[in-house]
Enzyme design. Structure first.
Site, PDB file in Angstrom:
ATOM      1  N   ASP A  82      11.095  -6.361  -8.651  1.00 57.24           N
ATOM      2  CA  ASP A  82      11.310  -7.012  -7.361  1.00 57.24           C
ATOM      3  C   ASP A  82      12.679  -6.612  -6.807  1.00 57.24           C
ATOM      4  OD1 ASP A  82      12.095  -9.293  -5.447  1.00 57.24           O
ATOM      5  OD2 ASP A  82      10.029  -9.815  -5.941  1.00 57.24           O
ATOM      6  N   ASN A 114       1.700 -16.223  -4.358  1.00 54.22           N
ATOM      7  CA  ASN A 114       1.871 -16.955  -3.106  1.00 54.22           C
ATOM      8  C   ASN A 114       0.716 -16.573  -2.193  1.00 54.22           C
ATOM      9  OD1 ASN A 114       4.380 -17.952  -4.016  1.00 54.22           O
ATOM     10  ND2 ASN A 114       5.380 -16.088  -3.349  1.00 54.22           N
ATOM     11  N   CYS A 141       0.853  -1.203   0.000  1.00 55.32           N
ATOM     12  CA  CYS A 141       0.000   0.000   0.000  1.00 55.32           C
ATOM     13  C   CYS A 141       0.884   1.248   0.000  1.00 55.32           C
ATOM     14  CB  CYS A 141      -0.934   0.016   1.202  1.00 55.32           C
ATOM     15  SG  CYS A 141      -2.334  -1.125   1.078  1.00 55.32           S
ATOM     16  N   THR A 188       4.809 -13.451   1.927  1.00 52.79           N
ATOM     17  CA  THR A 188       5.515 -12.718   2.984  1.00 52.79           C
ATOM     18  C   THR A 188       4.982 -11.306   3.186  1.00 52.79           C
ATOM     19  OG1 THR A 188       7.222 -12.024   1.418  1.00 52.79           O
ATOM     20  CG2 THR A 188       7.653 -14.039   2.673  1.00 52.79           C
ATOM     21  N   GLY A 225       4.109 -19.359   0.958  1.00 60.84           N
ATOM     22  CA  GLY A 225       5.259 -18.486   0.753  1.00 60.84           C
ATOM     23  C   GLY A 225       4.938 -16.998   0.707  1.00 60.84           C
ATOM     24  N   HIS A 232      -0.628  -8.640   1.152  1.00 58.44           N
ATOM     25  CA  HIS A 232      -1.313  -7.823   0.149  1.00 58.44           C
ATOM     26  C   HIS A 232      -1.204  -8.631  -1.140  1.00 58.44           C
ATOM     27  CE1 HIS A 232      -2.253  -3.584  -1.448  1.00 58.44           C
ATOM     28  NE2 HIS A 232      -2.279  -4.371  -2.518  1.00 58.44           N
ATOM     29  N   HIS A 292       3.903 -12.176  -8.933  1.00 55.98           N
ATOM     30  CA  HIS A 292       5.280 -12.119  -9.411  1.00 55.98           C
ATOM     31  C   HIS A 292       5.273 -12.519 -10.881  1.00 55.98           C
ATOM     32  CE1 HIS A 292       7.385 -12.032  -5.434  1.00 55.98           C
ATOM     33  NE2 HIS A 292       6.238 -12.570  -5.047  1.00 55.98           N
ATOM     34  N   HIS A 322      -6.224  -2.489  -1.050  1.00 55.24           N
ATOM     35  CA  HIS A 322      -5.658  -3.518  -0.181  1.00 55.24           C
ATOM     36  C   HIS A 322      -6.581  -4.734  -0.133  1.00 55.24           C
ATOM     37  CE1 HIS A 322      -3.114  -5.155   2.976  1.00 55.24           C
ATOM     38  NE2 HIS A 322      -4.240  -5.586   3.525  1.00 55.24           N
ATOM     39  N   HIS A 360      -0.555 -10.038  -4.594  1.00 58.05           N
ATOM     40  CA  HIS A 360       0.367  -9.578  -5.627  1.00 58.05           C
ATOM     41  C   HIS A 360       0.778 -10.752  -6.493  1.00 58.05           C
ATOM     42  CE1 HIS A 360       2.875 -10.805  -2.193  1.00 58.05           C
ATOM     43  NE2 HIS A 360       3.841 -11.052  -3.071  1.00 58.05           N
TER      44      HIS A 360
END
Length: 112
Positions: free
Chosen positions: A29, A85, A6, A93, A91, A96, A100, A45, A98
């Site tokens: 990343d 994830n 956020c 972490t 996985g 929020h 990859h 969010h 997202h």
């Protein structure tokens, strides 16, 4: 709210932004696992895929329509991987949702 993504979406924390519109941000990343590795993050969010509701389905559609053009802009030509994830054992972490996006190297299966 003390959410890293956020804060990135709101420009409170700097990022290597590659795309932004009214719904999402995409940025590189900070710990890349491939020559091209960026995240696509909704500005609203949502804790994880488990918390997505019917009214937010447009976001997922928007993200997956956007990813092919972003990969091309990043020079990805021979395929890529999209990873979400979900939850601690999956996985995740940052709480929020997202995605990859990894490219410019051969991906192995299983991923590990």
């Amino acid at each position: 709210m003390d959410c890293l993504f956020c804060k990135i979406a709101n420009k409170e924390i700097p990022s290597d932004l590659i795309y932004e519109d009214k719904y999402v941000v995409a940025f590189k990343d900070i710990n890349p696992q491939a020559p091209v590795h960026f995240l696509v993050v909704p500005k609203v969010h949502i804790r994880s895929l488990d918390y997505l509701n019917e009214d937010q389905n447009y976001l997922i559609s928007h993200i997956f329509k956007l990813i092919p053009s972003l990969t091309k802009e990043q020079g990805v030509e021979n395929g890529y991987r999209v990873v979400n994830n979900c939850g601690p054992e999956g996985g995740q972490t940052v709480d929020h949702i997202h995605f990859h996006v990894l490219g410019k190297r051969e991906m192995l299966w299983p991923p590990g």
